[in-house]
Design a protein around this motif. Structure first.
Motif, PDB file in Angstrom:
ATOM      1  N   ASN A 249      21.687  -2.706  13.450  1.00 58.52           N
ATOM      2  CA  ASN A 249      20.504  -2.669  14.303  1.00 58.52           C
ATOM      3  C   ASN A 249      20.567  -1.552  15.328  1.00 58.52           C
ATOM      4  O   ASN A 249      19.821  -1.548  16.292  1.00 58.52           O
ATOM      5  N   CYS A 250      21.480  -0.605  15.123  1.00 56.66           N
ATOM      6  CA  CYS A 250      21.605   0.506  16.064  1.00 56.66           C
ATOM      7  C   CYS A 250      20.793   1.721  15.623  1.00 56.66           C
ATOM      8  O   CYS A 250      20.957   2.800  16.166  1.00 56.66           O
ATOM      9  N   ASN A 251      19.940   1.593  14.627  1.00 58.93           N
ATOM     10  CA  ASN A 251      19.069   2.678  14.184  1.00 58.93           C
ATOM     11  C   ASN A 251      17.627   2.290  14.483  1.00 58.93           C
ATOM     12  O   ASN A 251      16.921   1.777  13.613  1.00 58.93           O
ATOM     13  N   PRO A 252      17.166   2.522  15.708  1.00 54.17           N
ATOM     14  CA  PRO A 252      15.871   1.981  16.114  1.00 54.17           C
ATOM     15  C   PRO A 252      14.668   2.860  15.811  1.00 54.17           C
ATOM     16  O   PRO A 252      13.532   2.412  15.976  1.00 54.17           O
ATOM     17  N   TYR A 281      12.672   1.281  25.857  1.00 50.94           N
ATOM     18  CA  TYR A 281      13.566   1.179  27.016  1.00 50.94           C
ATOM     19  C   TYR A 281      14.896   0.495  26.702  1.00 50.94           C
ATOM     20  O   TYR A 281      15.737   0.358  27.592  1.00 50.94           O
ATOM     21  N   TRP A 282      15.122   0.126  25.436  1.00 49.50           N
ATOM     22  CA  TRP A 282      16.368  -0.548  25.086  1.00 49.50           C
ATOM     23  C   TRP A 282      17.301   0.325  24.245  1.00 49.50           C
ATOM     24  O   TRP A 282      18.357  -0.152  23.819  1.00 49.50           O
ATOM     25  N   ALA A 283      16.943   1.599  24.010  1.00 62.87           N
ATOM     26  CA  ALA A 283      17.808   2.444  23.177  1.00 62.87           C
ATOM     27  C   ALA A 283      17.679   3.909  23.583  1.00 62.87           C
ATOM     28  O   ALA A 283      16.596   4.374  23.970  1.00 62.87           O
ATOM     29  N   ASP A 284      18.798   4.625  23.496  1.00 64.54           N
ATOM     30  CA  ASP A 284      18.829   6.084  23.650  1.00 64.54           C
ATOM     31  C   ASP A 284      19.126   6.700  22.286  1.00 64.54           C
ATOM     32  O   ASP A 284      19.984   6.194  21.542  1.00 64.54           O
ATOM     33  N   VAL A 285      18.444   7.790  21.976  1.00 68.78           N
ATOM     34  CA  VAL A 285      18.672   8.475  20.703  1.00 68.78           C
ATOM     35  C   VAL A 285      18.749   9.976  20.950  1.00 68.78           C
ATOM     36  O   VAL A 285      18.416  10.466  22.037  1.00 68.78           O
TER      37      VAL A 285
END
Length: 348
Positions: A249-252, A281-285
Motif C-alpha cells: 500500500n506504499c504506491n499511492p 496529505y498522507w503520502a510523499d512521492v
C-alpha cells in the motif's frame, strides 16, 4: 645670304668666366620634382602593393580580377560556435584567410563542403570580407541521432577541416515543472498537472525527444483529521511517519497518460499525477524524468506531498476524504463531534 655672328673675345670670356655655382638654383629647381616623386613612391610602399590597415589589422586585397583577388591564400583557420550539432541547432563557422605575410586576405573566394547535413547563410557569396572572413552555418540531417559531420573549407590549395558531433534527438538538459492547482478527476480521485522541458546543449527546446517518467513513494503518514475546538477548518493529526518500501500500500499514485512520452515542438511533455482522494496529505512521492543524451542520460527529480483541494477541508460539516490515514496500522476508531447542530464522525 650668309650671316655670321661674331663674338668679341671679351664677351666670350665673360660668358665662360661666370661661376658654375650660379647655375645651382636652376639645377635645384629641376631636381625637386624628381626627388618629390621618389619620396612619394617610397612612402607608398604598402599602398603600392594594395595593403592597408583596417580596424588595426593588415588586409591584403592585391591583384584583383573582378570581385576576387588572385593573391594566393597561405593560411586558413576555422572557428566554431560549438562542436555539437543537431537538425534544429546549427553550428556557426567562421573561416579566416591570410596570405603568405600573415595579412588578412580580402576578396578571396572559398568553397565549403560537408560530409552530410546542410550548409546555409554563407556570407558575401563565399568571398572574404575586408577582414578576411567568411561565415556560414551547418545543421545535421533531419532525424540523425548519432555520428559526426566533417566540414571542409578550401581557399586555393589550402584546406582546413572540422568535425561536428551529431546530437540528433538527444538532449543536454531536462527540467520538471508543476502548477499550483489540484483538479478533481472524478468523485474518488485527484489529479495534479506536471511538465518536463528538454533542451539541447545550446538551450534550445528539443522536439521529438523521448522522456521516461517514474513515480516513487517516499513516506507515508499515520493519523487522522479532526476539527479543533472553535476552528472552522479541518486539522491534521500525524501520529507517525514511516519511510516507504516498494510494493504493497506504499504506491499511492500513478502517472497519466503514459510513463513514456515524446516532447512536442516546444520541447515539452505534459502529464498528470493521479491518486485517490483518501491519500491526500498522507503520502510523499517523487517523480523522475529521464531523457537520453550523448554518452548517457540526464534526469530531474521533484519531491512533493499528495494534496487535495483546499475547499474540501474548509467545510467542517462534511468529513474529508481520508479522514483517517489509509496507512494506519489499526482499524479505524471513529468518535463523534458536534459542531453547531451537526454531529460528525471524528478521530480514528
Amino acid at each position: 645670304m650668309n650671316i655670321q655672328l661674331k663674338y668679341p673675345e671679351e664677351a666670350k670670356m665673360k660668358v665662360f668666366k661666370r661661376p658654375v655655382s650660379n647655375f645651382f638654383p636652376v639645377l635645384k629647381f629641376l631636381a625637386l620634382p624628381a626627388v618629390a616623386a621618389a619620396i612619394a613612391l617610397s612612402g607608398c610602399n604598402g599602398a603600392a602593393n594594395g595593403n592597408s590597415l583596417l580596424n588595426g589589422s593588415s588586409t591584403s586585397s592585391t591583384s584583383t580580377t573582378g570581385s576576387t583577388t588572385t593573391t594566393p591564400a597561405a593560411k586558413l583557420t576555422l572557428l566554431l560556435s560549438s562542436t555539437n550539432v543537431s537538425a534544429t541547432s546549427a553550428v556557426n563557422v567562421t573561416a579566416r584567410v591570410l596570405d603568405a605575410n600573415n595579412i588578412l586576405l580580402a576578396n578571396k573566394a572559398i568553397t565549403v563542403a560537408t560530409s552530410s547535413g546542410a550548409i546555409a547563410n554563407i556570407s558575401n557569396g563565399g568571398v572574404t570580407d575586408a577582414s578576411g572572413l567568411v561565415t556560414f552555418s551547418v545543421t545535421a540531417p533531419a532525424g540523425a541521432t548519432s555520428g559526426s559531420i566533417t566540414v571542409t573549407v578550401t581557399a586555393d590549395s589550402i584546406q582546413q577541416t572540422a568535425t561536428l558531433n551529431i546530437m540528433g534527438n538527444t538532449a543536454a538538459s531536462i527540467k520538471l515543472g508543476a502548477g499550483n492547482g489540484v483538479a478533481e478527476l472524478d468523485t474518488t480521485r485527484w489529479e495534479v498537472p506536471y511538465n518536463a522541458l528538454v533542451t539541447d546543449a545550446s538551450g534550445n527546446p528539443m522536439p521529438n525527444a523521448t522522456v521516461q517518467l517514474t513515480i516513487t513513494p517516499l513516506n507515508w503518514y499515520q493519523g487522522y483529521f479532526y476539527v479543533p475546538t472553535g476552528a472552522t477548518t479541518w486539522a491534521q493529526h500525524v501520529s507517525s511517519r514511516i519511510d516507504c518500501t516498494s510494493g504493497g500500500n506504499c504506491n499511492p499514485a500513478t502517472i497519466s497518460p503514459s510513463t513514456t512520452l515524446v516532447t512536442d515542438s516546444t520541447g515539452f511533455v505534459t502529464f498528470n499525477v493521479i491518486y485517490a482522494k483518501s491519500f491526500a496529505y498522507w503520502a510523499d512521492v517523487s517523480v523522475t524524468a529521464t531523457t537520453s543524451l550523448i554518452g548517457g542520460a540526464t534526469t530531474d527529480t521533484m519531491q512533493f506531498t499528495l494534496t487535495g483541494q483546499a475547499a474540501v477541508y474548509k467545510d467542517v460539516t462534511v468529513a474529508p476524504p481520508g479522514q483517517c490515514s489509509p496507512f494506519n496500522s489499526t482499524p479505524n476508531q471513529f468518535g463523534t463531534q458536534t459542531i453547531g447542530s451537526t454531529t460528525i464522525s471524528t478521530g480514528c
